[in-house]
Design an enzyme around this catalytic site. Structure first.
Site, PDB file in Angstrom:
ATOM      1  N   SER A  25     -44.039  63.280  -6.968  1.00 16.67           N
ATOM      2  CA  SER A  25     -43.474  64.144  -5.936  1.00 16.67           C
ATOM      3  C   SER A  25     -42.126  63.637  -5.439  1.00 16.67           C
ATOM      4  O   SER A  25     -41.853  62.431  -5.430  1.00 16.67           O
ATOM      5  CB  SER A  25     -44.445  64.224  -4.758  1.00 16.67           C
ATOM      6  OG  SER A  25     -43.841  64.844  -3.637  1.00 16.67           O
ATOM      7  N   TYR A  50     -39.056  69.391  -4.517  1.00 14.61           N
ATOM      8  CA  TYR A  50     -38.964  70.304  -3.382  1.00 14.61           C
ATOM      9  C   TYR A  50     -37.495  70.663  -3.207  1.00 14.61           C
ATOM     10  O   TYR A  50     -36.620  69.808  -3.380  1.00 14.61           O
ATOM     11  CB  TYR A  50     -39.490  69.647  -2.107  1.00 14.61           C
ATOM     12  CG  TYR A  50     -40.964  69.365  -2.138  1.00 14.61           C
ATOM     13  CD1 TYR A  50     -41.896  70.391  -2.095  1.00 14.61           C
ATOM     14  CD2 TYR A  50     -41.439  68.054  -2.185  1.00 14.61           C
ATOM     15  CE1 TYR A  50     -43.253  70.134  -2.111  1.00 14.61           C
ATOM     16  CE2 TYR A  50     -42.801  67.774  -2.207  1.00 14.61           C
ATOM     17  CZ  TYR A  50     -43.700  68.827  -2.167  1.00 14.61           C
ATOM     18  OH  TYR A  50     -45.038  68.570  -2.195  1.00 14.61           O
ATOM     19  N   THR A  76     -41.264  73.319  -6.632  1.00 16.01           N
ATOM     20  CA  THR A  76     -42.371  73.714  -5.757  1.00 16.01           C
ATOM     21  C   THR A  76     -41.909  74.773  -4.781  1.00 16.01           C
ATOM     22  O   THR A  76     -41.031  74.539  -3.959  1.00 16.01           O
ATOM     23  CB  THR A  76     -42.917  72.485  -4.999  1.00 16.01           C
ATOM     24  OG1 THR A  76     -43.259  71.484  -5.958  1.00 16.01           O
ATOM     25  CG2 THR A  76     -44.141  72.846  -4.184  1.00 16.01           C
ATOM     26  N   LYS A 168     -43.976  75.950  -9.560  1.00 16.67           N
ATOM     27  CA  LYS A 168     -45.261  75.556  -8.973  1.00 16.67           C
ATOM     28  C   LYS A 168     -45.474  76.305  -7.661  1.00 16.67           C
ATOM     29  O   LYS A 168     -44.592  76.333  -6.811  1.00 16.67           O
ATOM     30  CB  LYS A 168     -45.300  74.047  -8.719  1.00 16.67           C
ATOM     31  CG  LYS A 168     -46.621  73.519  -8.202  1.00 16.67           C
ATOM     32  CD  LYS A 168     -46.569  72.001  -8.060  1.00 16.67           C
ATOM     33  CE  LYS A 168     -47.933  71.432  -7.658  1.00 16.67           C
ATOM     34  NZ  LYS A 168     -48.351  71.858  -6.312  1.00 16.67           N
ATOM     35  N   HIS A 192     -51.104  75.159  -3.032  1.00 14.17           N
ATOM     36  CA  HIS A 192     -50.853  73.916  -2.317  1.00 14.17           C
ATOM     37  C   HIS A 192     -52.123  73.394  -1.632  1.00 14.17           C
ATOM     38  O   HIS A 192     -52.106  72.981  -0.473  1.00 14.17           O
ATOM     39  CB  HIS A 192     -49.727  74.072  -1.295  1.00 14.17           C
ATOM     40  CG  HIS A 192     -48.872  72.837  -1.175  1.00 14.17           C
ATOM     41  ND1 HIS A 192     -47.773  72.618  -1.970  1.00 14.17           N
ATOM     42  CD2 HIS A 192     -48.981  71.739  -0.389  1.00 14.17           C
ATOM     43  CE1 HIS A 192     -47.228  71.456  -1.656  1.00 14.17           C
ATOM     44  NE2 HIS A 192     -47.936  70.906  -0.703  1.00 14.17           N
TER      45      HIS A 192
END
Length: 298
Positions: A25, A50, A76, A168, A192
Site C-alpha cells: 500500500s 492512492y 485504488t 481497485k 474496501h
C-alpha cells in the site's frame, strides 16, 4: 507494523516463500525499496496507489515502484473519503488511539502484542513522509487524498506508469468495461472490506456480472471477506483469476509475525485444496471452467 513490528516485511517474505504476488500500500509502514529486498524481482509485486492531490507525489511513488522492480500498479478508487467505520467506534478503536479503559484492559490481556508495540519505534508512513506518525491516519487522509478525481486522472496514471495497471474498488460492470477503455488491464473487485460505503454490494455478489461484462481474457481479482479456503474456491468458481487476502493474514501477523502469516497462508491453502478435492476439481483451471455448475450464488 500496527499489528507486529515485522510488518510488511513478514508478509512479503512469506509471499516470496509461497510464490505469491505481494501488494504494498501507499500507506505502508515499510518502504517500497525495503519490501523489494524481501520479495525478489523474479516474483510478482504490485504497488497499491492512492491518488493524492499532489501529482508530484503520485509521480514519485510510481517512479519508486518502477525502480524497485514492481510489476503492476493498482489504483485504488474507493478511498477518496474516509468511511464511517462503526465497528471501530464500537471497539473503541481510533486514530490516534485514545487509550480508553477498554483498550488498556484488552492490551493487558495480550501481553506479547503489547510488549512488541511498546518496545519498538513508532511506525510511520514509510513511502509518504517518514516524520509523519501513522496514527494520524484520518487527518492525513482527509487532507491529502483527492476526493474529486475523474477518469482523466486515471488515464494520467496509466500514461505515467506505462505497465500493467489494475483499477481497485470496482463493484459495477459498466465501470469495469469503462476501466478497460481508459488504459486498465486488470479489474480488482473490492468494496474496501465493507468499511467505506454502507450497503455497498459484497464483491462476491457482483463477480459473475463483471466477469460476463469484461469477457474471459481480462484478469479479474476479488477481495473482501476472503477468510477461508472455501471463500477462495467460490471466487475462482464464479470468475475470479485470483483473490486478495487482508484480515486473514493480519490475524496471523498480529499473533506471531512471519510465523503467524505463514500459518495463516498454510491454513488457506489446505482448506482450498480440500474444497477442490471434495468438488472433484484437480486444478484451479478446472475449478474455473466448471465453477458455475458447482457454486451457486443467490
Amino acid at each position: 507494523r500496527m499489528w507486529h513490528t515485522e510488518g510488511e516485511l513478514a508478509s512479503a517474505s512469506v509471499a516470496a516463500e509461497k510464490n505469491m504476488l505481494f501488494s504494498l500500500s501507499s500507506l505502508a509502514t515499510t518502504s517500497i525499496a525495503d519490501v523489494a529486498k524481501h520479495h525478489p524481482a523474479s516474483l510478482p509485486k504490485c504497488f497499491q496507489l492512492y491518488l493524492f492531490k499532489d501529482r508530484g507525489l503520485n509521480r514519485d511513488l510510481l517512479a519508486a515502484a518502477r525502480e524497485a522492480g514492481y510489476d503492476a500498479v493498482a489504483l485504488t478508487a474507493d478511498l477518496t473519503w474516509f468511511g464511517n467505520r462503526e465497528r471501530d467506534k464500537r471497539n473503541g478503536f481510533s486514530v490516534p488511539p485514545d487509550y480508553s479503559v477498554k483498550q488498556i484492559v484488552e492490551a493487558i490481556k495480550r501481553p506479547a502484542w503489547t510488549w512488541d508495540y511498546l518496545t519498538n519505534p513508532t511506525y510511520t508512513y514509510a513511502n509518504i513522509a517518514n516524520d509523519l506518525p501513522a496514527e494520524a491516519m484520518s487527518y492525513y487522509i482527509n487532507r491529502q487524498f483527492a476526493p474529486d478525481f475523474t477518469w482523466q486522472e486515471a488515464e494520467w496514471i496509466a500514461s505515467e506508469w506505462g505497465g500493467q495497471l489494475a483499477l481497485k474498488g470496482v463493484v459495477r460492470a459498466d465501470d469495469a468495461v469503462k476501466a478497460l477503455d481508459h488504459g486498465f488491464s486488470t479489474i480488482w473487485i473490492s468494496n474496501h472490506g465493507g468499511r467505506q460505503l454502507e450497503t455497498a454490494p459484497p464483491p462476491i455478489s457482483v463477480l459473475q456480472e463483471i466477469r460476463d461484462a469484461v469477457g474471459d481474457d481480462v484478469e479479474v481479482i476479488m477481495d473482501g471477506g476472503v477468510m477461508r479456503g472455501t471463500d477462495i474456491a467460490k471466487a475462482l468458481a464464479l470468475g475470479a483469476n485470483s483473490v486478495g487476502i487482508g484480515k486473514a493474514y493480519l490475524y496471523g501477523l498480529a499473533a506471531g509475525g512471519s510465523r503467524g502469516v505463514r500459518r495463516a497462508v498454510d491454513m488457506l491453502d489446505d482448506e482450498l485444496r480440500r474444497a477442490m478435492g471434495l468438488l472433484g476439481c484437480r486444478t484451479t483451471k478446472e475449478l474455473r471452467e466448471r465453477g458455475r455448475e458447482l457454486v451457486r450464488h443467490k
